[in-house]
Each structure stands twice: as C-alpha cells, then as structure tokens.
Write a protein that holds these residues in place. Structure first.
Motif, PDB file in Angstrom:
ATOM      1  N   GLN A  39       0.868  -1.178   0.000  1.00 55.70           N
ATOM      2  CA  GLN A  39       0.000   0.000   0.000  1.00 55.70           C
ATOM      3  C   GLN A  39       0.901   1.223   0.000  1.00 55.70           C
ATOM      4  O   GLN A  39       1.881   1.270   0.732  1.00 55.70           O
ATOM      5  CB  GLN A  39      -0.873   0.027   1.267  1.00 55.70           C
ATOM      6  CG  GLN A  39      -1.787  -1.174   1.427  1.00 55.70           C
ATOM      7  CD  GLN A  39      -3.072  -0.991   0.652  1.00 55.70           C
ATOM      8  OE1 GLN A  39      -3.567   0.112   0.504  1.00 55.70           O
ATOM      9  NE2 GLN A  39      -3.608  -2.079   0.151  1.00 55.70           N
ATOM     10  N   VAL A  40       0.574   2.221  -0.832  1.00 57.88           N
ATOM     11  CA  VAL A  40       1.372   3.441  -0.884  1.00 57.88           C
ATOM     12  C   VAL A  40       0.518   4.635  -0.485  1.00 57.88           C
ATOM     13  O   VAL A  40      -0.635   4.743  -0.878  1.00 57.88           O
ATOM     14  CB  VAL A  40       1.990   3.673  -2.284  1.00 57.88           C
ATOM     15  CG1 VAL A  40       3.028   2.624  -2.607  1.00 57.88           C
ATOM     16  CG2 VAL A  40       0.934   3.704  -3.365  1.00 57.88           C
ATOM     17  N   THR A  41       1.087   5.516   0.340  1.00 60.44           N
ATOM     18  CA  THR A  41       0.415   6.753   0.739  1.00 60.44           C
ATOM     19  C   THR A  41       1.095   7.910   0.020  1.00 60.44           C
ATOM     20  O   THR A  41       2.310   8.080   0.100  1.00 60.44           O
ATOM     21  CB  THR A  41       0.484   6.960   2.264  1.00 60.44           C
ATOM     22  OG1 THR A  41      -0.135   5.845   2.904  1.00 60.44           O
ATOM     23  CG2 THR A  41      -0.234   8.238   2.676  1.00 60.44           C
ATOM     24  N   CYS A  42       0.305   8.697  -0.687  1.00 58.70           N
ATOM     25  CA  CYS A  42       0.787   9.799  -1.513  1.00 58.70           C
ATOM     26  C   CYS A  42       1.164  11.009  -0.664  1.00 58.70           C
ATOM     27  O   CYS A  42       0.409  11.410   0.230  1.00 58.70           O
ATOM     28  CB  CYS A  42      -0.309  10.175  -2.508  1.00 58.70           C
ATOM     29  SG  CYS A  42       0.079  11.587  -3.540  1.00 58.70           S
ATOM     30  N   THR A  43       2.320  11.619  -0.956  1.00 60.28           N
ATOM     31  CA  THR A  43       2.710  12.845  -0.263  1.00 60.28           C
ATOM     32  C   THR A  43       1.877  14.033  -0.733  1.00 60.28           C
ATOM     33  O   THR A  43       1.738  15.015  -0.006  1.00 60.28           O
ATOM     34  CB  THR A  43       4.199  13.178  -0.483  1.00 60.28           C
ATOM     35  OG1 THR A  43       4.438  13.338  -1.873  1.00 60.28           O
ATOM     36  CG2 THR A  43       5.092  12.119   0.092  1.00 60.28           C
ATOM     37  N   GLY A  44       1.338  13.948  -1.924  1.00 60.45           N
ATOM     38  CA  GLY A  44       0.564  15.055  -2.479  1.00 60.45           C
ATOM     39  C   GLY A  44      -0.809  15.220  -1.854  1.00 60.45           C
ATOM     40  O   GLY A  44      -1.182  16.311  -1.431  1.00 60.45           O
ATOM     41  N   CYS A  45      -1.574  14.130  -1.779  1.00 62.29           N
ATOM     42  CA  CYS A  45      -2.954  14.231  -1.299  1.00 62.29           C
ATOM     43  C   CYS A  45      -3.245  13.382  -0.066  1.00 62.29           C
ATOM     44  O   CYS A  45      -4.326  13.467   0.499  1.00 62.29           O
ATOM     45  CB  CYS A  45      -3.927  13.869  -2.421  1.00 62.29           C
ATOM     46  SG  CYS A  45      -3.863  12.134  -2.934  1.00 62.29           S
ATOM     47  N   GLY A  46      -2.301  12.529   0.336  1.00 62.85           N
ATOM     48  CA  GLY A  46      -2.488  11.714   1.526  1.00 62.85           C
ATOM     49  C   GLY A  46      -3.307  10.451   1.316  1.00 62.85           C
ATOM     50  O   GLY A  46      -3.539   9.699   2.251  1.00 62.85           O
ATOM     51  N   THR A  47      -3.736  10.194   0.096  1.00 63.06           N
ATOM     52  CA  THR A  47      -4.523   9.006  -0.208  1.00 63.06           C
ATOM     53  C   THR A  47      -3.649   7.760  -0.138  1.00 63.06           C
ATOM     54  O   THR A  47      -2.500   7.774  -0.578  1.00 63.06           O
ATOM     55  CB  THR A  47      -5.131   9.110  -1.618  1.00 63.06           C
ATOM     56  OG1 THR A  47      -5.920  10.281  -1.697  1.00 63.06           O
ATOM     57  CG2 THR A  47      -5.973   7.906  -1.957  1.00 63.06           C
ATOM     58  N   THR A  48      -4.205   6.674   0.406  1.00 69.09           N
ATOM     59  CA  THR A  48      -3.512   5.391   0.436  1.00 69.09           C
ATOM     60  C   THR A  48      -4.202   4.448  -0.530  1.00 69.09           C
ATOM     61  O   THR A  48      -5.420   4.294  -0.490  1.00 69.09           O
ATOM     62  CB  THR A  48      -3.519   4.797   1.854  1.00 69.09           C
ATOM     63  OG1 THR A  48      -2.831   5.700   2.730  1.00 69.09           O
ATOM     64  CG2 THR A  48      -2.832   3.445   1.893  1.00 69.09           C
ATOM     65  N   ALA A  90      -3.624  -0.183  -7.822  1.00 73.00           N
ATOM     66  CA  ALA A  90      -4.624   0.842  -8.134  1.00 73.00           C
ATOM     67  C   ALA A  90      -4.001   2.138  -8.625  1.00 73.00           C
ATOM     68  O   ALA A  90      -4.711   3.082  -8.951  1.00 73.00           O
ATOM     69  CB  ALA A  90      -5.484   1.116  -6.905  1.00 73.00           C
ATOM     70  N   THR A  91      -2.686   2.184  -8.687  1.00 74.47           N
ATOM     71  CA  THR A  91      -1.998   3.375  -9.174  1.00 74.47           C
ATOM     72  C   THR A  91      -1.897   3.309 -10.695  1.00 74.47           C
ATOM     73  O   THR A  91      -2.281   2.325 -11.314  1.00 74.47           O
ATOM     74  CB  THR A  91      -0.588   3.481  -8.567  1.00 74.47           C
ATOM     75  OG1 THR A  91       0.181   2.343  -8.961  1.00 74.47           O
ATOM     76  CG2 THR A  91      -0.641   3.569  -7.047  1.00 74.47           C
ATOM     77  N   ALA A  92      -1.373   4.352 -11.296  1.00 74.05           N
ATOM     78  CA  ALA A  92      -1.142   4.375 -12.738  1.00 74.05           C
ATOM     79  C   ALA A  92       0.350   4.214 -12.986  1.00 74.05           C
ATOM     80  O   ALA A  92       1.161   4.879 -12.350  1.00 74.05           O
ATOM     81  CB  ALA A  92      -1.629   5.690 -13.337  1.00 74.05           C
ATOM     82  N   PRO A 101      -3.466   7.818  -8.415  1.00 75.16           N
ATOM     83  CA  PRO A 101      -4.657   7.883  -9.253  1.00 75.16           C
ATOM     84  C   PRO A 101      -5.587   9.045  -8.893  1.00 75.16           C
ATOM     85  O   PRO A 101      -6.478   9.386  -9.657  1.00 75.16           O
ATOM     86  CB  PRO A 101      -5.345   6.542  -8.993  1.00 75.16           C
ATOM     87  CG  PRO A 101      -4.925   6.179  -7.618  1.00 75.16           C
ATOM     88  CD  PRO A 101      -3.512   6.705  -7.480  1.00 75.16           C
ATOM     89  N   VAL A 102      -5.357   9.686  -7.748  1.00 73.29           N
ATOM     90  CA  VAL A 102      -6.219  10.784  -7.296  1.00 73.29           C
ATOM     91  C   VAL A 102      -5.676  12.136  -7.740  1.00 73.29           C
ATOM     92  O   VAL A 102      -6.375  12.939  -8.358  1.00 73.29           O
ATOM     93  CB  VAL A 102      -6.407  10.742  -5.761  1.00 73.29           C
ATOM     94  CG1 VAL A 102      -7.195  11.934  -5.271  1.00 73.29           C
ATOM     95  CG2 VAL A 102      -7.075   9.438  -5.347  1.00 73.29           C
ATOM     96  N   CYS A 103      -4.386  12.415  -7.443  1.00 75.49           N
ATOM     97  CA  CYS A 103      -3.838  13.753  -7.718  1.00 75.49           C
ATOM     98  C   CYS A 103      -2.720  13.757  -8.760  1.00 75.49           C
ATOM     99  O   CYS A 103      -2.169  14.804  -9.064  1.00 75.49           O
ATOM    100  CB  CYS A 103      -3.350  14.399  -6.422  1.00 75.49           C
ATOM    101  SG  CYS A 103      -1.846  13.649  -5.746  1.00 75.49           S
ATOM    102  N   ASP A 104      -2.345  12.598  -9.272  1.00 78.13           N
ATOM    103  CA  ASP A 104      -1.330  12.453 -10.323  1.00 78.13           C
ATOM    104  C   ASP A 104       0.099  12.742  -9.854  1.00 78.13           C
ATOM    105  O   ASP A 104       1.003  12.922 -10.669  1.00 78.13           O
ATOM    106  CB  ASP A 104      -1.677  13.319 -11.534  1.00 78.13           C
ATOM    107  CG  ASP A 104      -1.068  12.789 -12.824  1.00 78.13           C
ATOM    108  OD1 ASP A 104      -1.023  11.560 -13.000  1.00 78.13           O
ATOM    109  OD2 ASP A 104      -0.619  13.615 -13.642  1.00 78.13           O
ATOM    110  N   THR A 105       0.349  12.794  -8.552  1.00 76.57           N
ATOM    111  CA  THR A 105       1.713  12.952  -8.039  1.00 76.57           C
ATOM    112  C   THR A 105       2.559  11.748  -8.462  1.00 76.57           C
ATOM    113  O   THR A 105       2.086  10.611  -8.402  1.00 76.57           O
ATOM    114  CB  THR A 105       1.702  13.055  -6.495  1.00 76.57           C
ATOM    115  OG1 THR A 105       1.063  14.268  -6.125  1.00 76.57           O
ATOM    116  CG2 THR A 105       3.105  13.014  -5.903  1.00 76.57           C
TER     117      THR A 105
END
Length: 87
Positions: free
Chosen positions: A26-35, A40-42, A55-59
């Motif tokens: 599981q990865v948590t994004c530094t940009g939006c905090g989504t895990t 499920a990523t691109a 996949p949420v903020c494109d970081t």
C-alpha cells in the motif's frame, strides 16, 4: 512511446529491487495523503524507465530507471510504504 498501465505492471520492475511481493504493498501519496494498493496506481512504462503515479492527484509516487546494471529509485512521492507481513 509511453504506455499507461495499472500499477500491477510496475510490480515486476519493483520486484527486482524489493524482496517482497509488491502487489500487496500500500502506498500513501505525499501530495494528497490518499492510500492505495500499488495495483490501483497508474504506471507509465517506457524506454527510460517506469513512473508510478497517484490515481487521485497524479503525483509521481515512484520513479525507477534501470541503467547499466543499476537501479535508480526515487520514492519522494511516497509518504508511507505499507508492506504486509505476509509479503
């Protein structure tokens, strides 16, 4: 040529670096905090390497290049990498 795939496609590249099953990570994004699970990523895979994006903020979460027998790994977009004990 750039190919957009789901994050499972990047798991093979990351498997060469990490000794555990990357599809369970599981990865948590530094940009939006989504895990999200890695799958499920691109993933953008091309001749220069692989870029895994949120996949949420494109970081850009993970960047990997394999050059002359070495891997170059940039994970500045990942706040937390959660690895299952079963991995």
């Amino acid at each position: 040529m750039e190919h957009t795939l789901d994050g499972n496609a990047a798991a093979g590249t990351l498997q060469a670096i990490f000794p555990f099953e990357m599809t369970l990570v599981q990865v948590t994004c530094t940009g939006c905090g989504t895990t999200n699970p890695l799958g499920a990523t691109a993933a953008y895979m091309h001749g220069m390497g692989t870029v895994v994006r949120c996949p949420v903020c494109d970081t850009a979460l993970i960047r990997v290049a394999h050059v002359k027998g070495r891997y170059w790994l940039d994970m500045r977009g990942v706040r937390v990498l959660q690895i299952s004990a079963e991995a």
